[in-house]
Design an enzyme around this catalytic site. Structure first.
Site, PDB file in Angstrom:
ATOM      1  CG  ASN B 400      -2.046   1.011   1.074  1.00  0.00           C
ATOM      2  OD1 ASN B 400      -1.958   1.913   0.256  1.00  0.00           O
ATOM      3  ND2 ASN B 400      -3.065   0.889   1.879  1.00  0.00           N
ATOM      4  CG  ASP B 401       1.692   3.336   3.652  1.00  0.00           C
ATOM      5  OD1 ASP B 401       0.657   3.892   3.238  1.00  0.00           O
ATOM      6  OD2 ASP B 401       1.877   3.044   4.850  1.00  0.00           O
ATOM      7  CB  VAL B 402       6.017   0.420  -0.702  1.00  0.00           C
ATOM      8  CG1 VAL B 402       6.571   0.364   0.714  1.00  0.00           C
ATOM      9  CG2 VAL B 402       5.241  -0.824  -1.051  1.00  0.00           C
ATOM     10  CB  ALA B 441       1.780   6.314   6.002  1.00  0.00           C
TER      11      ALA B 441
END
Lengths: 93, 472
Positions: B400-402, B441
């Protein structure tokens, strides 16, 4: 041996560690870390000497505990690193 | 004379260990490197036993046997999925051992101890205790025994500061204290160290774990090195120093990959608080078309999987992007099956690995290696990120965040400026994630907005990929 020997050695070791790790590809970061982890169990050497020369029973018992913990760290660390590295294979051509 | 022989032997072991680490540069030689390191360590331990005439001390030999036995059992029987916990646990043991050694030296020996010994001893007590309690908290978090979200106490920052201040006072005081002031000398550094370790680690949330783990790893090396100074042990100073600085380098690499600093991680700046998380919806990039998104039904899911199968079927080049979700659902085996199937059809398949994907440095590589994905397919972000442009399908598995493109545009969010994998540049993006909730995040991912070239396959990644495999 001069008093400065060990601090200088420490600095040299730190520089060596810095140089060594900068070259390791991210692919191997986990085994690298767990290998380093095993190496940090080197404290077992200090534990053995300290315990061997300890006088009171309390110190000796504590020292033995330190030896057990550090040996778990060393043996477990190297073995699990090997187990991981064994899995990294190239494509069969 | 004999003493010098042992010194030379120690030196040879250090050189051996260094060359072992050098062999870790490449996956071809890494295994040998690890064996060289282990062999040198064994020789060094035997040399320690003989040179100090410890061999007759049965209790120590039994302790070593016991430790080796437990270590082997742990290493052999712990599942690969529990690797982050195991590494953290072993690390904690190393830290504890260093602290205990310092304690024994400071309190147990009859000989007079110098100020330097007391100073380094106190430092080793603190650092070893921090390593121990921090690692144990990390283990509990990674093992799901306590929440992986950051736990923030009231006045956490002040508490940290106070503890650090006390430590800064206690260490020099311990160095000059009289021998009888054992409490000052030993108990305070231990207690403060333990408290600081807990404060440090409970603050760190899931996605920041790679940084925390490598930091703790570094601390265990530093603890060993200082204990080496306390005991005037050449070998321990050298090896501990290498491990300590190596850990710092690795921590720096992890921080760079998250565009944050170690201070940010330890003060929890990289994650939004829970309340901010709920209102994080307004920060998306807004570049994608915004139509209302229907609630997925069984039919719509089946249709989506059909569509994904067709898209992949027509693709020539596919990049798979794994994330922590793959680890959670154990989907690496399905991923491997998909790889085999696609390659059999002559398609080009690669893996793009973000440096902080997962819970420890290099986590994804280990999981995929376990599933027998050849390592030459695992590409680090720097080398593969430009390739998304001419890639037909980016298949995201639990990341997700990456992969969140908002990192490039949403200033003021924790991930702003963090290097991400450019999956949005691929012709099609197929996302197999659990849900569309913001990642750790707390920043909404614009990839989840409906768009023509994005297919969302929500649910357990292993299950979804299993179904997808049938369509290929």
């Amino acid at each position: 041996m001069s008093d400065l020997f060990l601090p200088i050695l420490l600095i040299l070791a730190a520089v060596a560690g810095y140089k060594l790790i900068s070259d390791v590809p991210s692919l191997l970061h986990t085994p690298l870390m767990s290998g380093m982890n095993a190496l940090s169990g080197v404290t077992v050497s200090g534990a053995l000497v300290a315990t061997a020369f300890a006088v009171s029973t309390q110190s000796q018992v504590l020292g033995c505990a330190a030896v057990v913990l550090a040996t778990i760290n060393v043996a477990g660390g190297f073995l699990v690193t090997d187990r991981m590295l064994k899995m990294f294979k190239r494509e069969k051509l | 004379m004999q003493e010098n022989i042992y010194k030379l032997l120690d030196l040879a072991c250090v050189i051996g260990i260094v060359s072992g680490i050098r062999l870790m540069n490449s996956p071809k030689t890494a295994r040998r490197g690890n064996l060289v390191g282990a062999g040198c360590m064994l020789i060094a331990i035997i040399a320690t036993l003989i040179s100090n005439q410890i061999v007759p001390a049965k209790a120590l030999l039994i302790s070593m046997g016991l430790g080796a036995g437990i270590g082997c059992l742990l290493a052999v029987y712990v599942a690969m999925t529990q690797m982050p916990q195991l590494v953290a646990l072993l690390n904690g043991f190393g830290g504890a051992a260093s602290a205990i050694v310092a304690f024994v030296v400071l309190t147990g020996s009859t000989a007079a101890i110098s100020g330097v010994t007391r100073l380094t001893g106190a430092i080793a007590l603190v650092v070893g205790s921090v390593t121990f309690s921090g690692s144990i908290v990390a283990v509990a978090k990674l093992d799901g025994r306590i929440t992986s979200l950051p736990i923030i106490l009231r006045g956490h920052f002040i508490l940290n500061l106070l503890t650090l201040m006390f430590i800064a006072i206690v260490i020099p005081v311990a160095a000059v204290a009289s021998r009888n002031a054992t409490i000052m000398l030993c108990v305070l550094p231990i207690v403060l160290g333990l408290i600081f370790g807990v404060l440090l680690a409970i603050r760190v949330g899931g996605a920041d774990m790679p940084i925390a783990i490598s930091l703790l790893n570094s601390l265990s090396g530093i603890a060993a090195a200082t204990v080496g100074l306390t005991t005037s042990n050449f070998l321990v100073v050298a090896v501990g120093g290498i491990v300590g600085s190596a850990g710092i380098v690795l921590t720096k690499i992890m921080c760079r990959a998250m565009n944050s600093s170690i201070i940010d991680v330890l003060t929890g700046k990289t994650a939004l608080s829970t309340t901010a998380r709920a209102s994080a919806g307004s920060v998306d990039a807004g570049t994608l078309s915004k139509t209302t998104q229907g609630v997925p039904t069984a039919e719509s899911i089946a249709a989506d999987i059909d569509e994904a199968g067709a898209v992949i079927g027509g693709a020539k080049k596919i990049i798979i992007v794994p994330g922590y979700g793959m680890a959670l659902s154990q989907a690496q085996f399905q991923v491997k099956q998909i790889l085999t199937r696609l390659e059999a059809k002559g398609k080009e398949v690669k893996f793009a690995i973000h440096p902080v994907a997962g819970r420890m440095p290099g986590h994804m590589n280990v999981l995929l290696a376990e599933a027998e994905v050849p390592y030459d397919k695992l590409c680090p972000m720097e080398s593969v990120n430009d390739e998304f442009r001419d890639t037909d399908v980016a298949l995201v598995v639990g990341a997700n965040d990456v992969v969140n493109p908002a990192a490039k545009t949403a200033s003021g969010t924790p991930i702003y400026g963090m290097p991400v994998l450019n999956v949005d540049e691929a012709a099609y993006v197929i996302i197999c994630n659990k849900d569309t909730c913001p990642g750790y995040a707390g920043v909404k991912n614009p990839l989840y907005l409906p768009a023509k070239n994005i297919i969302l396959l929500l649910g357990d990644a292993a299950e979804t990929l299993g179904k997808l495999l049938e369509k290929l």
